[in-house]
Design an enzyme around this catalytic site. Structure first.
Site, PDB file in Angstrom:
ATOM      1  N   ASN A   2      52.803 122.993 150.280  1.00 37.51           N
ATOM      2  CA  ASN A   2      51.994 123.985 149.826  1.00 37.51           C
ATOM      3  C   ASN A   2      52.636 124.270 148.221  1.00 37.51           C
ATOM      4  O   ASN A   2      53.326 123.653 147.689  1.00 37.51           O
ATOM      5  CB  ASN A   2      52.277 125.362 150.425  1.00 37.51           C
ATOM      6  CG  ASN A   2      53.778 125.698 150.463  1.00 37.51           C
ATOM      7  OD1 ASN A   2      54.765 125.886 149.528  1.00 37.51           O
ATOM      8  ND2 ASN A   2      54.345 125.336 151.768  1.00 37.51           N
ATOM      9  N   ASP A  16      53.372 126.283 158.350  1.00 39.35           N
ATOM     10  CA  ASP A  16      53.126 126.839 159.925  1.00 39.35           C
ATOM     11  C   ASP A  16      52.786 125.733 160.770  1.00 39.35           C
ATOM     12  O   ASP A  16      53.082 125.637 161.971  1.00 39.35           O
ATOM     13  CB  ASP A  16      51.921 127.645 159.936  1.00 39.35           C
ATOM     14  CG  ASP A  16      52.353 129.048 158.994  1.00 39.35           C
ATOM     15  OD1 ASP A  16      53.425 129.462 159.187  1.00 39.35           O
ATOM     16  OD2 ASP A  16      51.354 129.454 158.523  1.00 39.35           O
ATOM     17  N   LYS A  27      52.434 102.780 156.180  1.00 36.67           N
ATOM     18  CA  LYS A  27      51.606 103.627 155.329  1.00 36.67           C
ATOM     19  C   LYS A  27      49.956 103.481 155.947  1.00 36.67           C
ATOM     20  O   LYS A  27      49.472 102.382 156.112  1.00 36.67           O
ATOM     21  CB  LYS A  27      51.632 102.962 153.761  1.00 36.67           C
ATOM     22  CG  LYS A  27      50.597 103.837 152.782  1.00 36.67           C
ATOM     23  CD  LYS A  27      50.768 103.141 151.368  1.00 36.67           C
ATOM     24  CE  LYS A  27      49.740 103.685 150.605  1.00 36.67           C
ATOM     25  NZ  LYS A  27      49.248 102.706 149.919  1.00 36.67           N
ATOM     26  N   LYS A  32      54.154 142.089 159.526  1.00 35.93           N
ATOM     27  CA  LYS A  32      55.081 141.120 159.697  1.00 35.93           C
ATOM     28  C   LYS A  32      56.324 141.420 159.956  1.00 35.93           C
ATOM     29  O   LYS A  32      57.133 141.055 160.691  1.00 35.93           O
ATOM     30  CB  LYS A  32      54.890 140.156 158.392  1.00 35.93           C
ATOM     31  CG  LYS A  32      55.700 138.787 158.559  1.00 35.93           C
ATOM     32  CD  LYS A  32      55.385 137.998 157.433  1.00 35.93           C
ATOM     33  CE  LYS A  32      56.232 136.631 157.302  1.00 35.93           C
ATOM     34  NZ  LYS A  32      56.017 135.983 156.211  1.00 35.93           N
ATOM     35  N   LYS A  35      58.522 140.615 163.449  1.00 36.54           N
ATOM     36  CA  LYS A  35      59.295 139.500 163.260  1.00 36.54           C
ATOM     37  C   LYS A  35      60.839 140.251 163.140  1.00 36.54           C
ATOM     38  O   LYS A  35      61.957 139.635 162.847  1.00 36.54           O
ATOM     39  CB  LYS A  35      59.289 138.868 161.830  1.00 36.54           C
ATOM     40  CG  LYS A  35      57.964 138.161 162.150  1.00 36.54           C
ATOM     41  CD  LYS A  35      57.861 136.857 161.593  1.00 36.54           C
ATOM     42  CE  LYS A  35      56.634 135.966 161.954  1.00 36.54           C
ATOM     43  NZ  LYS A  35      56.034 134.824 161.421  1.00 36.54           N
TER      44      LYS A  35
END
Ligand SMILES: Cc1cc2nc3c(=O)[nH]c(=O)nc-3n(C[C@H](O)[C@H](O)[C@H](O)COP(=O)(O)O)c2cc1C
Length: 390
Positions: free
Chosen positions: A207, A276, A286, A335, A339
């Site tokens: 990301n 995630d 490869k 959240k 959590k």
């Protein structure tokens, strides 16, 4: 800009590294500090005082009698928010330890009533000598701060410990001499960066996290007195000074390294952007280009934050981050409860990979503190001050 308008006195001593003090002056000025310089008489044999007069626009004081009134060693000691001796010779360290005040610089050191920052630079044997080590230990015991010299090629031609620390590391310890020590005696575990989930030896899913916020939190947590361990996913950033770094690559690696250390931590700040999902399979070779459409199947990664919330100790503070596209505050609050966090820092996606941060600090009662737009180090300070100021 945590050093904005801070008054910093740089003391330069007679080391071959004295020329590097020009860079220290410029660096601290760029961070917004007001800088003055004093030098020992031997330092002026290595670099001219005119250089520093020109860089700072201020007189550079050298002899103990220097200054308009002769009392400037007292006035400058009172003026400075931080006094950093860089480079610090073995000789000056010994003089400050014993209270010898035979120059302007050593007189200021005696008159200064806060922690002095020393950045030693010298030949390895001089640094390792019993005399220097004992002097350093005593000065540390009195609360003075040292920026450890690094290892490398020294001017004397030897390789070893004794090279003046890097400018950024000196800046970090200067910050430590100024910021409130709200994290003193606290073990702080921080995660940063974006994890990589490889599906062949060179290709991965990741990301856009640059790690800047986590690294800023790490630097500031150290500067606020914390004993900090950083679990870092890959980034291009220089490792912060004074902390322990554990490099990881994937979410699974990060899970393992975080959970291993969680029990001993007083504070856990989960800033990393953890993937995630990860690819279901990994090819040792490869993958070949295929003409047909190819699909990477994903499976869920372990949820580190959820696990930390489940195993949280009574007095542990658990802080999470939430980057959201929509309903930022509502999603972050959800959240935080799901959590079992103590605090969550919510922000929009546009601060990803940027130098600036902006967002909200939310606690379990639902109280919200806005973080206006500011650089990431200032935001890190605001967050830590809000949570740990008692
Ligand atoms: C070329 C040269 C380089 C030196 N480099 C260092 C050094 O890096 N660190 C150090 O502690 N002393 C170094 N010295 C020795 C100091 O200059 C000497 O101890 C001096 O008295 C230090 O004075 P001061 O601490 O008042 O500045 C060097 C000496 C010379 C001649």
């Amino acid at each position: 800009m945590l050093l904005k308008n801070k008054k910093i006195l740089i003391g330069i001593t007679g080391s071959i590294a004295a020329y590097k003090a020009c860079e220290i002056v410029r660096h601290l000025q760029k961070k917004g500090a007001q800088v003055r310089v004093c030098m020992t008489p031997s330092a002026t044999e290595f670099v001219g005082s005119l250089t520093f007069r020109a860089l700072t626009g201020e007189d550079v004081l050298i002899d103990w009698k220097d200054g308009k009134t002769g009392l400037e060693h007292i006035f400058w000691a009172r003026w400075a928010d931080s006094f950093v001796i860089a480079p610090a010779t073995a000789n000056t360290i010994a003089k400050v330890r014993t209270g010898i005040a035979d120059s302007f610089l050593t007189s200021v050191a005696l008159a200064y009533d806060k922690s002095i920052v020393f950045a030693p630079a010298m030949n390895t044997q001089m640094y390792r000598s019993n005399q220097t080590q004992e002097n350093i230990n005593i000065l540390r015991k009195w609360g003075h701060l040292f920026v450890e010299p690094s290892e490398g090629e020294l001017a004397c031609g030897e390789e070893g410990e004794g090279k003046l620390a890097e400018v950024e590391d000196i800046e970090t310890v200067v910050l430590k001499s100024i910021l409130p020590q709200y994290l003193k005696n606290k073990k702080v575990l921080i995660t940063a960066g974006g994890t990589r989930e490889y599906f062949d030896p060179i290709r991965y899913i990741s990301n856009a996290s640059s790690g800047q916020m986590g690294y800023a939190l790490t630097k500031i947590a150290y500067a606020m007195g914390g004993d900090v361990t950083l679990i870092s996913a890959p980034t291009n950033l220089k490792k912060p000074y004074g902390i322990t770094v554990v490099d990881v690559i994937s979410a699974e690696d990060m899970y393992r390294e975080v959970i291993k250390r969680a029990e001993k931590a007083d504070v856990i700040i989960m800033n990393a952007a953890v993937a995630d999902f990860r690819p279901e399979s990994f090819s040792r070779e490869k993958l070949k280009k295929s003409k047909e459409k190819s699909v990477v199947h994903l499976k869920p990664n372990p949820d580190i934050l959820k696990k930390l919330g489940e195993i949280k100790k009574k007095d542990q503070i658990l802080i999470g981050f939430a980057a959201e596209s929509t309903d930022v505050i509502e999603n972050a609050k959800d959240k935080l409860i799901r959590k079992n966090l103590d605090y969550i820092i919510a922000n929009e996606l546009d601060v990803f990979s940027k130098k600036i941060h902006r967002g909200w600090i939310i606690n379990r009662r639902g109280d919200i503190t806005e973080i206006p737009e500011m650089d990431k180090e200032s935001s890190a300070f605001l967050i830590l001050e809000k949570i740990f100021k008692r």
